[in-house]
Design a protein around this motif. Sequence first.
Motif, PDB file in Angstrom:
ATOM      1  N   ALA A  13       0.830  -1.212   0.000  1.00 23.77           N
ATOM      2  CA  ALA A  13       0.000   0.000   0.000  1.00 23.77           C
ATOM      3  C   ALA A  13       0.860   1.255   0.000  1.00 23.77           C
ATOM      4  O   ALA A  13       0.572   2.225  -0.711  1.00 23.77           O
ATOM      5  N   ILE A  14       1.925   1.256   0.785  1.00 24.82           N
ATOM      6  CA  ILE A  14       2.822   2.410   0.850  1.00 24.82           C
ATOM      7  C   ILE A  14       3.508   2.616  -0.498  1.00 24.82           C
ATOM      8  O   ILE A  14       3.601   3.741  -0.995  1.00 24.82           O
ATOM      9  N   ALA A  15       3.960   1.547  -1.106  1.00 24.89           N
ATOM     10  CA  ALA A  15       4.638   1.649  -2.407  1.00 24.89           C
ATOM     11  C   ALA A  15       3.668   2.114  -3.496  1.00 24.89           C
ATOM     12  O   ALA A  15       3.997   3.011  -4.290  1.00 24.89           O
ATOM     13  N   GLU A  16       2.479   1.546  -3.519  1.00 20.29           N
ATOM     14  CA  GLU A  16       1.525   1.832  -4.591  1.00 20.29           C
ATOM     15  C   GLU A  16       0.861   3.202  -4.467  1.00 20.29           C
ATOM     16  O   GLU A  16       0.689   3.904  -5.464  1.00 20.29           O
ATOM     17  N   HIS A  17       0.458   3.585  -3.269  1.00 23.37           N
ATOM     18  CA  HIS A  17      -0.348   4.792  -3.089  1.00 23.37           C
ATOM     19  C   HIS A  17       0.414   6.003  -2.556  1.00 23.37           C
ATOM     20  O   HIS A  17      -0.069   7.132  -2.646  1.00 23.37           O
ATOM     21  N   LEU A  18       1.596   5.773  -1.972  1.00 25.48           N
ATOM     22  CA  LEU A  18       2.346   6.878  -1.359  1.00 25.48           C
ATOM     23  C   LEU A  18       3.750   7.016  -1.933  1.00 25.48           C
ATOM     24  O   LEU A  18       4.594   7.681  -1.341  1.00 25.48           O
ATOM     25  N   ASP A  19       4.002   6.361  -3.060  1.00 27.75           N
ATOM     26  CA  ASP A  19       5.330   6.394  -3.686  1.00 27.75           C
ATOM     27  C   ASP A  19       6.438   6.012  -2.713  1.00 27.75           C
ATOM     28  O   ASP A  19       7.542   6.559  -2.741  1.00 27.75           O
ATOM     29  N   ASP A  21       6.587   6.545   0.513  1.00 26.58           N
ATOM     30  CA  ASP A  21       6.785   7.501   1.606  1.00 26.58           C
ATOM     31  C   ASP A  21       5.913   7.139   2.809  1.00 26.58           C
ATOM     32  O   ASP A  21       4.780   7.599   2.935  1.00 26.58           O
ATOM     33  N   ALA A  22       6.443   6.337   3.721  1.00 27.15           N
ATOM     34  CA  ALA A  22       5.688   5.873   4.889  1.00 27.15           C
ATOM     35  C   ALA A  22       5.324   7.003   5.847  1.00 27.15           C
ATOM     36  O   ALA A  22       4.418   6.848   6.668  1.00 27.15           O
ATOM     37  N   SER A  23       5.987   8.156   5.748  1.00 28.83           N
ATOM     38  CA  SER A  23       5.650   9.274   6.629  1.00 28.83           C
ATOM     39  C   SER A  23       4.245   9.821   6.331  1.00 28.83           C
ATOM     40  O   SER A  23       3.662  10.503   7.158  1.00 28.83           O
ATOM     41  N   ARG A  24       3.689   9.483   5.180  1.00 32.73           N
ATOM     42  CA  ARG A  24       2.340   9.915   4.785  1.00 32.73           C
ATOM     43  C   ARG A  24       1.302   8.820   5.029  1.00 32.73           C
ATOM     44  O   ARG A  24       0.198   8.861   4.495  1.00 32.73           O
ATOM     45  N   PHE A  25       1.634   7.870   5.878  1.00 36.11           N
ATOM     46  CA  PHE A  25       0.817   6.671   6.079  1.00 36.11           C
ATOM     47  C   PHE A  25      -0.656   6.957   6.366  1.00 36.11           C
ATOM     48  O   PHE A  25      -1.537   6.260   5.864  1.00 36.11           O
ATOM     49  N   GLU A  26      -0.967   7.979   7.156  1.00 33.41           N
ATOM     50  CA  GLU A  26      -2.360   8.279   7.504  1.00 33.41           C
ATOM     51  C   GLU A  26      -3.233   8.540   6.279  1.00 33.41           C
ATOM     52  O   GLU A  26      -4.447   8.325   6.326  1.00 33.41           O
ATOM     53  N   GLU A  27      -2.648   8.975   5.195  1.00 32.21           N
ATOM     54  CA  GLU A  27      -3.396   9.250   3.961  1.00 32.21           C
ATOM     55  C   GLU A  27      -4.076   7.998   3.407  1.00 32.21           C
ATOM     56  O   GLU A  27      -5.075   8.098   2.688  1.00 32.21           O
ATOM     57  N   LEU A  28      -3.548   6.833   3.728  1.00 27.92           N
ATOM     58  CA  LEU A  28      -4.094   5.595   3.165  1.00 27.92           C
ATOM     59  C   LEU A  28      -5.542   5.352   3.578  1.00 27.92           C
ATOM     60  O   LEU A  28      -6.308   4.747   2.838  1.00 27.92           O
ATOM     61  N   TRP A  29      -5.933   5.824   4.767  1.00 29.34           N
ATOM     62  CA  TRP A  29      -7.310   5.638   5.217  1.00 29.34           C
ATOM     63  C   TRP A  29      -8.295   6.327   4.276  1.00 29.34           C
ATOM     64  O   TRP A  29      -9.407   5.872   4.100  1.00 29.34           O
ATOM     65  N   GLU A  30      -7.878   7.425   3.655  1.00 24.92           N
ATOM     66  CA  GLU A  30      -8.741   8.138   2.717  1.00 24.92           C
ATOM     67  C   GLU A  30      -8.537   7.663   1.282  1.00 24.92           C
ATOM     68  O   GLU A  30      -9.481   7.628   0.504  1.00 24.92           O
ATOM     69  N   ARG A  31      -7.329   7.310   0.936  1.00 26.02           N
ATOM     70  CA  ARG A  31      -7.003   6.954  -0.450  1.00 26.02           C
ATOM     71  C   ARG A  31      -7.438   5.551  -0.851  1.00 26.02           C
ATOM     72  O   ARG A  31      -7.749   5.299  -2.017  1.00 26.02           O
ATOM     73  N   VAL A  32      -7.400   4.614   0.097  1.00 25.86           N
ATOM     74  CA  VAL A  32      -7.642   3.200  -0.235  1.00 25.86           C
ATOM     75  C   VAL A  32      -8.986   2.766   0.367  1.00 25.86           C
ATOM     76  O   VAL A  32      -9.141   2.714   1.585  1.00 25.86           O
ATOM     77  N   PRO A  33      -9.961   2.459  -0.490  1.00 20.54           N
ATOM     78  CA  PRO A  33     -11.262   2.013   0.022  1.00 20.54           C
ATOM     79  C   PRO A  33     -11.110   0.768   0.895  1.00 20.54           C
ATOM     80  O   PRO A  33     -10.411  -0.175   0.538  1.00 20.54           O
TER      81      PRO A  33
END
Length: 102
Positions: A13-19, A21-33
């Motif tokens: 998920a970090i590789a696919e959706h955040l390029d 960048d694990a420091s942006r991890f919280e974004e995954l809750w909104e980006r990934v259904p």
Amino acid sequence: METTDLEKYLQSAIAEHLDGDASRFEELWERVPGFGQTIRGLTRDIGDVQWKSRTQDGWYCVDTGSGHDVYHQERGIVSGRRTFASEAAAGTYFLRVLGYLR
């Protein structure tokens, strides 16, 4: 040591959706259904992780209605309680404490 399904999922998920960048991890809750639901399911598989208040020993990430509490419980004694405004913030902290997110 073998990589768990949770670790594989987080890395992917970090590789696919955040390029990566694990420091942006919280974004995954909104980006990934369904991200939060998937995390809850995968953490149940590692044991000693609870998402609802119970009497069992282990780590907890509990929706309180006004936020999320993260804490450790052993023999009925709660320690290290931290309260977060969102599941994303609580989950990020929780996964870091458990060592699954760096």
